[in-house]
Design a protein around this motif. Structure first.
Motif, PDB file in Angstrom:
ATOM      1  N   UNK A  73     -10.621  76.774 -50.199  1.00  0.00           N
ATOM      2  CA  UNK A  73     -11.990  77.257 -50.259  1.00  0.00           C
ATOM      3  C   UNK A  73     -12.171  78.526 -49.431  1.00  0.00           C
ATOM      4  N   UNK A  74     -11.392  78.641 -48.373  1.00  0.00           N
ATOM      5  CA  UNK A  74     -11.435  79.822 -47.525  1.00  0.00           C
ATOM      6  C   UNK A  74     -10.111  80.552 -47.608  1.00  0.00           C
ATOM      7  N   UNK A  75     -10.178  81.859 -47.430  1.00  0.00           N
ATOM      8  CA  UNK A  75      -8.952  82.659 -47.490  1.00  0.00           C
ATOM      9  C   UNK A  75      -8.003  82.220 -46.387  1.00  0.00           C
ATOM     10  N   UNK A  76      -6.753  81.936 -46.746  1.00  0.00           N
ATOM     11  CA  UNK A  76      -5.751  81.501 -45.788  1.00  0.00           C
ATOM     12  C   UNK A  76      -4.372  81.939 -46.261  1.00  0.00           C
ATOM     13  N   UNK A  77      -3.426  81.887 -45.347  1.00  0.00           N
ATOM     14  CA  UNK A  77      -2.033  82.184 -45.684  1.00  0.00           C
ATOM     15  C   UNK A  77      -1.304  80.906 -46.101  1.00  0.00           C
ATOM     16  N   UNK A  78      -0.327  81.043 -46.992  1.00  0.00           N
ATOM     17  CA  UNK A  78       0.072  82.275 -47.678  1.00  0.00           C
ATOM     18  C   UNK A  78      -0.811  82.542 -48.896  1.00  0.00           C
TER      19      UNK A  78
END
Length: 630
Positions: A212-217
């Motif tokens: 839901x949220x921008x994360x790596x990778x």
């Protein structure tokens, strides 16, 4: 580091001497002993069980004119120095930064050239336990640690690279065979990532991270089977070449995720890969002791190089002796590797992971300028490539890739001046003359006509030509594997207009019997006959018994376009093949005024290009190493 002086005369014993200088057609390269970098105590490192020594460079645009910085790892230690190259002697007592790690070892590193300044640099460091660290060795700060809990991948980091044209994106490969795209602004999350399949093909799959949220990778590639040993971005940043332990070279579209081509080693895994400065060719090396040249445009192997006696650990192109010259006398194209060809732009409205566009706008790069010149209404060009390789046999090999290999499709009236290129199925009637008519590419490919170019970074006039090796005639009643239909009219008209009938020289002339006697052992071990008669059967058995990994079903690749037989493609012998270290070589980097090598003992050596050695010797009299020019 103790360097033995070369014997003036000697037979087989001389082959085991450590060389301190060597000669190519452009002049003499000399080892600068005062420019050697290592651990401050200069004690050879006990390399058993340690990861390979790696070297990274960056230029911080220092106003003093000494802006080069060098980073290298030795065992658990990481060093950051001002690199003085051929200008001044190395001062090992004053590292800018030194780090010693516990419980893990650095395996690879890479500077971001876009953000580098005299006050700050961004350095990525990969580790044997799977983490990636972002540090600033000038400020002596540690910014972030990625994959800290090893939730993304638990295997060793094999290669890390900043994405060309970006100050925030970087790519990491692991021994698991996976490739991950990171953003320095994003966190890695507190749980293992979940992935969604984006694209799948023969031997690879591409996934995006579901969150839901921008994360790596941001994205994950699974490539082949086994370790992904190294990857390299194309000069325009659009493609990624991957060398895997399953023996395959795969070229993937970075934005699209599509497979653009593949090649199979003769046997064993592929360990290293690099692109030509114009993005037209990929060279790979590995456990078959060969260097293999693969054409991106033709999607096929065009040549193999045989000179190493053990695994090839590094391959690299030399941009200073790789040139593109207009046959009408235009100035040679420059391959500076500048990142000015890329510009950051705001991210598109659509999600980057879905579109494949990660906010990079490409300007007119060297490759795009080359493509324009090679278009139907463009200018004719002349191309000559130089690349090098180092291996576990402690030898440095230099190779020249010239027009008789790139365009072998025109009939040749005389033998090639391209020394040490042997094709068992050549279609020419060889004569002892040194000149030859140029060839055009069959099948209507828009490929430049080639002539003997002038070098880009090296001074001097015309270079001497060497003797050619005889080529056997074609078998009766059939064509050779390299024979093609009638040449295109574009190439024929270019030939008629320019009258170009020359091939580039590859090696020094060996006219005297004495010189031939000294190189008898070298020639015997590095000849195609040696490959064919003594080891070809074994190679065929090993290759034939392997199946094509990643395909729908098992199948043999030897004899196909993925892995042609030895006699189906030209086999190069090295222009230079010299033993330069006591332990296996792990680094080869070409700079403007020198080339840099490193061995597993932890010694980083600088070899001055012809005409550049005086810069250091004038400040340090007697620093030029003694020895016989070979």
């Amino acid at each position: 580091m103790q360097i033995s002086k070369m014997a003036v005369e000697g037979g087989g014993k001389e082959m085991n001497e450590i060389k301190t200088q060597f000669t190519t057609r452009e002049g003499v390269y000399k080892l600068l002993t005062h420019s050697e970098y290592s651990r401050p105590n200069r004690v050879p490192f006990n390399s058993q069980g340690s990861n390979p020594v790696k070297v990274s460079f960056v230029n911080v645009n220092d106003q003093s004119g000494n802006g080069d910085r060098i980073c290298f790892n030795v065992g658990r230690e990481l060093y950051f120095y001002i690199y003085k190259g051929v200008r001044k002697a190395a001062d090992l007592s004053k590292p800018i930064d030194k780090r010693i790690y516990k419980g893990t070892q650095p395996t690879c590193h890479d500077f971001n050239p876009l953000s580098a300044t005299a006050e700050s640099v961004s350095l990525l460091v990969g580790f044997s336990a799977g983490q990636v660290q972002l540090i600033d060795p000038i400020k002596k700060e540690t910014s972030k640690l990625f994959n800290e809990e090893r939730l993304i991948d638990k295997s060793r980091v094999t290669c890390v690279r900043w994405v060309p044209g970006s100050e925030s994106l970087f790519l990491v490969s692991h021994a698991s065979g996976s490739l991950y795209l990171y953003n320095v602004e994003h966190s890695c999350g507190s749980a293992a990532p979940h992935y969604q399949l984006l694209r799948q093909g023969d031997g690879f799959a591409v996934h995006t991270c579901k969150s839901k949220q921008a994360r790596n990778p941001l994205r994950r590639w699974t490539v082949g089977q086994g370790t992904l040993n190294e990857f390299a971005f194309s000069p325009d940043g659009r493609h990624v070449a991957c060398a895997s332990q399953d023996g395959y070279l795969r070229v993937l579209g970075f934005d699209s995720g599509e497979l653009h081509g593949a090649m199979k080693s003769y046997f064993g895994g592929l360990l290293c890969v690099c692109w030509s400065p114009d993005g037209r060719y990929v060279v790979a090396g590995g456990e078959d002791d060969l260097v293999t040249v693969w054409s991106f445009g033709e999607r096929r192997v065009i040549a193999r190089g045989h000179g190493h006696k053990s695994w090839v650990s590094v391959v690299a192109f030399d941009p200073c002796t790789t040139t593109i010259v207009g046959v009408d006398g235009d100035a040679p194209a420059e391959f500076s590797g500048s990142d000015d060809d890329f510009q950051e732009t705001p991210a598109p409205a659509a999600p980057a992971a879905a579109t494949g566009d990660f906010g990079r706008e490409r300007a007119n790069s060297a490759q795009s300028r080359l493509s324009k010149c090679n278009s139907t209404d463009g200018c004719a060009m002349s191309v000559s490539y130089r690349f090098g390789s180092v291996g576990q046999d402690t030898q440095l090999c230099l190779w020249d890739l010239t027009e008789d290999i790139l365009f072998p499709h025109l009939p040749l009236s005389r033998t090639r001046t391209h020394t040490n290129v042997m094709n068992a199925t050549a279609t020419t009637n060889a004569t002892p003359n040194a000149n030859s008519t140029a060839g055009t590419n069959g099948g209507g490919d828009k490929t430049p006509v080639l002539s003997h170019p002038q070098t880009n970074c090296l001074s001097g006039g015309s270079l001497p030509r060497s003797n050619s090796l005889p080529h056997s005639t074609a078998p009766p009643g059939g064509s050779t594997p390299n024979s093609h239909p009638k040449a295109s009219s574009i190439m024929e008209s270019a030939l008629m207009a320019t009258g170009v009938h020359k091939f580039a020289t590859l090696t020094l002339a060996h006219d005297s019997r004495k010189e031939r006697h000294h190189e008898k052992e070298h020639r015997r071990n590095h000849s195609v006959g040696y490959v064919g008669s003594k080891s070809n059967d074994k190679l065929n058995q090993l290759s034939g018994s392997r199946s094509a990994t990643g395909s729908a079903g098992p199948g043999r690749t030897l004899g196909t376009t993925l892995c042609p037989h030895m006699e189906e493609v030209p086999v190069l012998e090295p222009l230079v093949c010299k033993k330069i270290a006591h332990e296996r070589l792990t680094v080869l980097i070409f700079l403007d005024d020198c080339l840099v090598t490193a061995c597993q003992e932890g010694f980083i050596c600088t070899w001055a290009r012809p005409g550049k050695v005086g810069l250091l010797s004038s400040q340090n009299p007697g620093s030029s190493p003694s020895g016989t020019v070979v």
